[in-house]
Design a protein around this motif. Sequence first.
Motif, PDB file in Angstrom:
ATOM      1  N   SER A 173     -72.270  22.454 -66.475  1.00 29.30           N
ATOM      2  CA  SER A 173     -72.781  21.144 -64.945  1.00 29.30           C
ATOM      3  C   SER A 173     -73.601  22.420 -64.191  1.00 29.30           C
ATOM      4  O   SER A 173     -73.832  23.793 -64.728  1.00 29.30           O
ATOM      5  CB  SER A 173     -71.526  21.071 -63.950  1.00 29.30           C
ATOM      6  OG  SER A 173     -71.042  22.462 -63.729  1.00 29.30           O
ATOM      7  N   PRO A 181     -74.689  18.468 -56.806  1.00 30.80           N
ATOM      8  CA  PRO A 181     -74.939  18.134 -58.561  1.00 30.80           C
ATOM      9  C   PRO A 181     -76.465  18.063 -58.742  1.00 30.80           C
ATOM     10  O   PRO A 181     -76.885  17.457 -57.661  1.00 30.80           O
ATOM     11  CB  PRO A 181     -73.853  16.990 -58.473  1.00 30.80           C
ATOM     12  CG  PRO A 181     -73.149  16.779 -57.315  1.00 30.80           C
ATOM     13  CD  PRO A 181     -73.453  17.375 -56.553  1.00 30.80           C
ATOM     14  N   SER A 210     -75.407  11.622 -63.605  1.00 30.85           N
ATOM     15  CA  SER A 210     -75.151  11.586 -62.537  1.00 30.85           C
ATOM     16  C   SER A 210     -74.100  12.534 -61.370  1.00 30.85           C
ATOM     17  O   SER A 210     -74.708  12.993 -59.617  1.00 30.85           O
ATOM     18  CB  SER A 210     -75.167  10.344 -61.629  1.00 30.85           C
ATOM     19  OG  SER A 210     -73.407  10.169 -62.103  1.00 30.85           O
ATOM     20  N   ASP A 211     -73.438  12.916 -61.815  1.00 25.18           N
ATOM     21  CA  ASP A 211     -72.429  14.555 -61.293  1.00 25.18           C
ATOM     22  C   ASP A 211     -72.951  15.175 -61.878  1.00 25.18           C
ATOM     23  O   ASP A 211     -72.055  16.979 -61.079  1.00 25.18           O
ATOM     24  CB  ASP A 211     -70.915  14.089 -61.517  1.00 25.18           C
ATOM     25  CG  ASP A 211     -70.860  14.106 -63.016  1.00 25.18           C
ATOM     26  OD1 ASP A 211     -71.696  13.836 -64.021  1.00 25.18           O
ATOM     27  OD2 ASP A 211     -69.703  14.116 -63.812  1.00 25.18           O
TER      28      ASP A 211
END
Length: 297
Positions: A173, A181, A210-211
């Motif tokens: 991530s 994020p 998107s996250d």
Amino acid sequence: ELQIVPPKGMDAGGGTATLVAWFGHEFIELPADCPSSGRLEFGPLPPDCTYQMQVKVPGCVSTTSDVLCFRPGLRVMKCAIQPARAGGINGTIASKAGQPVPNCKVSVQSPGRVFSCTTDDAGSFHIDGLPMNDTRLFVSAPGYPGTCLSVPKESLDSAMEIRLEDGWSVIGSIVDARGNPLAGEPIHGAVHPHADDDVWHSSQSAESRSDGSFEIGPFATGDVVEITDVRSAISCPVRQTEFCKLVRPELQMADLELELINAASGSSVSGDALVKIECGRLSTASRQLTIRSGGLV
């Protein structure tokens, strides 16, 4: 004098011959284009020298003579050259379970040229016309990690069976300095060279979701992958099963005090010794700024 003896049905035209002569600690090179007759004359040569002949003719193996001692008078040297033998690579590519892998790109790098082909529905491939040298075979197939194999010249013209490994992917991530994020960010992954060679075996790219999550792969078992946030150049090495978290540094306003000096005169460019400018939003890691003034950079 050099007399090149080509293979039957061929001539020496289009080739080159170079005489290398050593005398003391010095040497000279005398290159010449080969005529169709294959007969050339070199000289004059300094006394008490040793020399060697190097011959290259298209379609033939490059030939280098023994080192000889110079003798006064005209000396005829014969050089027989052999036709270059071309080899080939053929075989099949299959998955770990033995299923054929179609549409797989197979390529071989040779000095000055790349040979490549694509596997058919049965996973078969065939490449002809390769120089008889040790070489490397590169295999690229959708859904599999890139594979690089060393092929000794003795194995050319022999059928190969290549099994592709099931790959693994880097899961991670990307967030900003406050933990928010970041979506749609380009992420790049490059495999570190293995311990036994200097080849970067594979590289992959992806965008964060998107996250802020991303997945890049596949890579081969044992690969160490350098994952990079393209925009900030922040990177970290990742091994199999490790989670990768990229944290982009916070951006902040930065004021720089600059004194612009004329390189020729050494005097200040402006009336004031210090020129204060606002640079806008710069990363705290920034270390370089281009200034343009009066047509100068």
